[in-house]
Design a protein around this motif. Structure first.
Motif, PDB file in Angstrom:
ATOM      1  N   LEU A   6      43.743  35.946  72.685  1.00 11.42           N
ATOM      2  CA  LEU A   6      42.858  36.907  73.332  1.00 11.42           C
ATOM      3  C   LEU A   6      43.472  38.293  73.330  1.00 11.42           C
ATOM      4  CD1 LEU A   6      40.332  37.532  74.980  1.00 11.42           C
ATOM      5  CD2 LEU A   6      41.609  36.898  77.036  1.00 11.42           C
ATOM      6  N   ALA A   7      44.781  38.383  73.595  1.00 10.45           N
ATOM      7  CA  ALA A   7      45.450  39.688  73.621  1.00 10.45           C
ATOM      8  C   ALA A   7      45.407  40.364  72.262  1.00 10.45           C
ATOM      9  CB  ALA A   7      46.898  39.527  74.090  1.00 10.45           C
ATOM     10  N   LYS A 136      33.733  35.370  70.628  1.00 10.73           N
ATOM     11  CA  LYS A 136      33.461  33.938  70.498  1.00 10.73           C
ATOM     12  C   LYS A 136      34.741  33.243  70.044  1.00 10.73           C
ATOM     13  CE  LYS A 136      30.057  30.752  68.494  1.00 10.73           C
ATOM     14  NZ  LYS A 136      29.559  30.328  69.807  1.00 10.73           N
ATOM     15  N   SER A 137      35.122  32.175  70.743  1.00 10.09           N
ATOM     16  CA  SER A 137      36.379  31.478  70.454  1.00 10.09           C
ATOM     17  C   SER A 137      36.146  29.990  70.254  1.00 10.09           C
ATOM     18  CB  SER A 137      37.372  31.692  71.599  1.00 10.09           C
ATOM     19  OG  SER A 137      38.557  30.937  71.387  1.00 10.09           O
ATOM     20  N   LYS A 138      36.965  29.385  69.402  1.00 14.11           N
ATOM     21  CA  LYS A 138      36.939  27.938  69.214  1.00 14.11           C
ATOM     22  C   LYS A 138      37.736  27.223  70.307  1.00 14.11           C
ATOM     23  CE  LYS A 138      36.723  28.311  64.153  1.00 14.11           C
ATOM     24  NZ  LYS A 138      37.428  27.991  62.883  1.00 14.11           N
ATOM     25  N   LEU A 139      38.602  27.969  70.991  1.00 16.34           N
ATOM     26  CA  LEU A 139      39.491  27.388  71.994  1.00 16.34           C
ATOM     27  C   LEU A 139      39.045  27.773  73.397  1.00 16.34           C
ATOM     28  CD1 LEU A 139      42.924  28.222  70.318  1.00 16.34           C
ATOM     29  CD2 LEU A 139      41.577  26.131  70.089  1.00 16.34           C
ATOM     30  N   LYS A 144      43.562  32.510  85.109  1.00 20.91           N
ATOM     31  CA  LYS A 144      44.677  32.308  86.034  1.00 20.91           C
ATOM     32  C   LYS A 144      44.181  31.973  87.439  1.00 20.91           C
ATOM     33  CE  LYS A 144      48.927  34.592  87.589  1.00 20.91           C
ATOM     34  NZ  LYS A 144      49.720  35.837  87.532  1.00 20.91           N
ATOM     35  N   ASP A 145      44.854  31.011  88.096  1.00 18.60           N
ATOM     36  CA  ASP A 145      44.534  30.581  89.462  1.00 18.60           C
ATOM     37  C   ASP A 145      43.111  30.050  89.575  1.00 18.60           C
ATOM     38  OD1 ASP A 145      47.090  31.406  90.286  1.00 18.60           O
ATOM     39  OD2 ASP A 145      46.380  33.440  90.688  1.00 18.60           O
ATOM     40  N   SER A 146      42.620  29.450  88.497  1.00 16.53           N
ATOM     41  CA  SER A 146      41.270  28.885  88.502  1.00 16.53           C
ATOM     42  C   SER A 146      41.239  27.691  87.569  1.00 16.53           C
ATOM     43  CB  SER A 146      40.250  29.930  88.051  1.00 16.53           C
ATOM     44  OG  SER A 146      38.975  29.342  87.867  1.00 16.53           O
ATOM     45  N   SER A 147      40.367  26.739  87.870  1.00 16.87           N
ATOM     46  CA  SER A 147      40.197  25.580  86.996  1.00 16.87           C
ATOM     47  C   SER A 147      39.189  25.878  85.883  1.00 16.87           C
ATOM     48  CB  SER A 147      39.714  24.371  87.818  1.00 16.87           C
ATOM     49  OG  SER A 147      38.480  24.667  88.451  1.00 16.87           O
ATOM     50  N   GLU A 148      38.565  27.038  85.927  1.00 20.33           N
ATOM     51  CA  GLU A 148      37.544  27.397  84.950  1.00 20.33           C
ATOM     52  C   GLU A 148      38.176  27.867  83.635  1.00 20.33           C
ATOM     53  OE1 GLU A 148      34.602  30.111  86.307  1.00 20.33           O
ATOM     54  OE2 GLU A 148      34.584  29.284  88.341  1.00 20.33           O
ATOM     55  N   THR A 149      37.469  27.614  82.552  1.00 15.76           N
ATOM     56  CA  THR A 149      37.828  28.144  81.234  1.00 15.76           C
ATOM     57  C   THR A 149      36.559  28.714  80.598  1.00 15.76           C
ATOM     58  OG1 THR A 149      37.420  26.045  80.093  1.00 15.76           O
ATOM     59  CG2 THR A 149      39.666  26.434  80.940  1.00 15.76           C
ATOM     60  N   PHE A 150      36.728  29.451  79.500  1.00 16.81           N
ATOM     61  CA  PHE A 150      35.566  29.970  78.791  1.00 16.81           C
ATOM     62  C   PHE A 150      35.908  30.108  77.313  1.00 16.81           C
ATOM     63  CE2 PHE A 150      38.095  33.642  79.805  1.00 16.81           C
ATOM     64  CZ  PHE A 150      37.934  34.508  78.742  1.00 16.81           C
ATOM     65  N   ARG A 183      33.003  36.971  81.493  1.00 18.33           N
ATOM     66  CA  ARG A 183      33.109  35.568  81.907  1.00 18.33           C
ATOM     67  C   ARG A 183      34.287  35.356  82.852  1.00 18.33           C
ATOM     68  NH1 ARG A 183      30.729  31.466  79.007  1.00 18.33           N
ATOM     69  NH2 ARG A 183      31.598  30.172  80.673  1.00 18.33           N
ATOM     70  N   ALA A 184      35.339  36.138  82.694  1.00 13.95           N
ATOM     71  CA  ALA A 184      36.496  36.034  83.577  1.00 13.95           C
ATOM     72  C   ALA A 184      36.369  36.933  84.792  1.00 13.95           C
ATOM     73  CB  ALA A 184      37.767  36.385  82.816  1.00 13.95           C
ATOM     74  N   LYS A 185      35.417  37.875  84.749  1.00 14.14           N
ATOM     75  CA  LYS A 185      35.212  38.850  85.826  1.00 14.14           C
ATOM     76  C   LYS A 185      36.508  39.591  86.129  1.00 14.14           C
ATOM     77  CE  LYS A 185      31.471  36.178  87.914  1.00 14.14           C
ATOM     78  NZ  LYS A 185      30.962  35.486  89.127  1.00 14.14           N
ATOM     79  N   ASP A 186      37.156  40.051  85.051  1.00 20.45           N
ATOM     80  CA  ASP A 186      38.434  40.741  85.222  1.00 20.45           C
ATOM     81  C   ASP A 186      38.650  41.733  84.096  1.00 20.45           C
ATOM     82  OD1 ASP A 186      40.798  41.323  86.533  1.00 20.45           O
ATOM     83  OD2 ASP A 186      41.957  39.790  85.456  1.00 20.45           O
ATOM     84  N   PHE A 187      39.490  42.746  84.377  1.00 20.67           N
ATOM     85  CA  PHE A 187      39.865  43.746  83.388  1.00 20.67           C
ATOM     86  C   PHE A 187      41.212  43.388  82.762  1.00 20.67           C
ATOM     87  CE2 PHE A 187      36.886  46.139  85.950  1.00 20.67           C
ATOM     88  CZ  PHE A 187      36.234  46.947  85.025  1.00 20.67           C
ATOM     89  N   VAL A 188      41.353  43.704  81.478  1.00 19.35           N
ATOM     90  CA  VAL A 188      42.645  43.604  80.791  1.00 19.35           C
ATOM     91  C   VAL A 188      43.103  45.028  80.473  1.00 19.35           C
ATOM     92  CG1 VAL A 188      43.895  42.756  78.779  1.00 19.35           C
ATOM     93  CG2 VAL A 188      42.062  41.374  79.786  1.00 19.35           C
ATOM     94  N   PRO A 189      44.053  45.594  81.225  1.00 20.10           N
ATOM     95  CA  PRO A 189      44.539  46.954  80.954  1.00 20.10           C
ATOM     96  C   PRO A 189      45.541  46.944  79.801  1.00 20.10           C
ATOM     97  CG  PRO A 189      44.859  46.308  83.269  1.00 20.10           C
ATOM     98  CD  PRO A 189      44.597  45.070  82.471  1.00 20.10           C
TER      99      PRO A 189
END
Length: 232
Positions: A6-7, A136-139, A144-150, A183-189
């Motif tokens: 992702l990075a 779009k990802s195959k994986l 972090k700190d969640s059981s959710e994935t996307f 989907r993560a409801k977060d920013f990547v700075p």
């Protein structure tokens, strides 16, 4: 590995765009200007990856930008760990807009957006940027700190490219940006800083440092690159 993928995808967004029109106009071009028009071939090297870079410019501000990179080691599946980027960029009087596809073996991201050039002084320019798209990802991407994935998510990225252009054609720049992953409801700075030094009128060497901050979906990471380019 999943967060690294992702990075890499996010770091590829809003990297610099370049092309050339005529040999006469070329003398006035600063190759660090992301809205300039010129053509080039180059190579970039980090401590574990090599990337081939190319741009082709034609007409009134049209260009195609392409990168193809590979890691020294294979990925966890024993396959070549590669990344790529293909971008069409158009410049009109300081305004640049693009259609962009970036990715690797497991992830593909499509983006559209643009930037506008403001000249603060003869040597200092600012370029506000805004992009939007879909990843779009195959994986499964963990949060972090969640059981959710996307696997899929819409993206919005805002940033600022600031450049100092030396009279001799050299340049320094800084490009802070933040990408919102819905989907993560977060920013990547992230921030990229770098520069180029013209050895002669057709060849430059340079560097860049990419830094990604820690977030729910990214780990803190810093990567340095050395670059060389030939312009024609």
């Amino acid at each position: 590995m999943k967060k690294t993928i992702l990075a890499i995808s996010l770091a590829a967004i809003s990297s610099g765009v370049m092309a050339a029109q005529t040999a006469e106009a070329k003398a006035d071009v600063n190759y660090g200007d992301p809205t300039a028009t010129f053509s080039s071939l180059g190579i970039s090297r980090s401590n574990e990856r090599t990337q081939l870079n190319g741009t082709y410019g034609w007409g009134a501000g049209n260009m195609i930008f392409a990168d193809l990179g590979a890691a020294d080691k294979k990925d966890q599946q024993g396959k070549i760990d590669f990344d790529y980027r293909v971008r069409y960029f158009k410049v009109n009087d300081g305004l640049g807009y693009s259609v962009d596809v970036v990715g690797d073996r497991n992830t593909t991201t499509a983006l559209v957006g643009g930037m506008y050039k403001f000249d603060i002084t003869k040597n200092i320019s600012l370029f506000p940027m805004l992009y939007g798209g879909y990843m779009k990802s195959k994986l499964d991407m963990p949060i972090k700190d969640s059981s959710e994935t996307f696997k899929d998510s819409s993206l919005v990225q805002g940033g600022l490219y600031a450049m100092y252009a030396f009279d001799d054609g050299h340049w320094l720049y800084a490009n802070p940006k933040a990408t919102y992953v819905s989907r993560a409801k977060d920013f990547v700075p992230q921030i990229e800083v770098g520069g180029g030094y013209m050895i002669n009128s057709n060849v430059s060497v340079g560097f860049k440092i990419d830094h990604t901050a820690e977030s729910k979906i990214s780990k803190k990471d810093t990567v340095g690159w050395l670059q060389a380019s030939v312009y024609f």
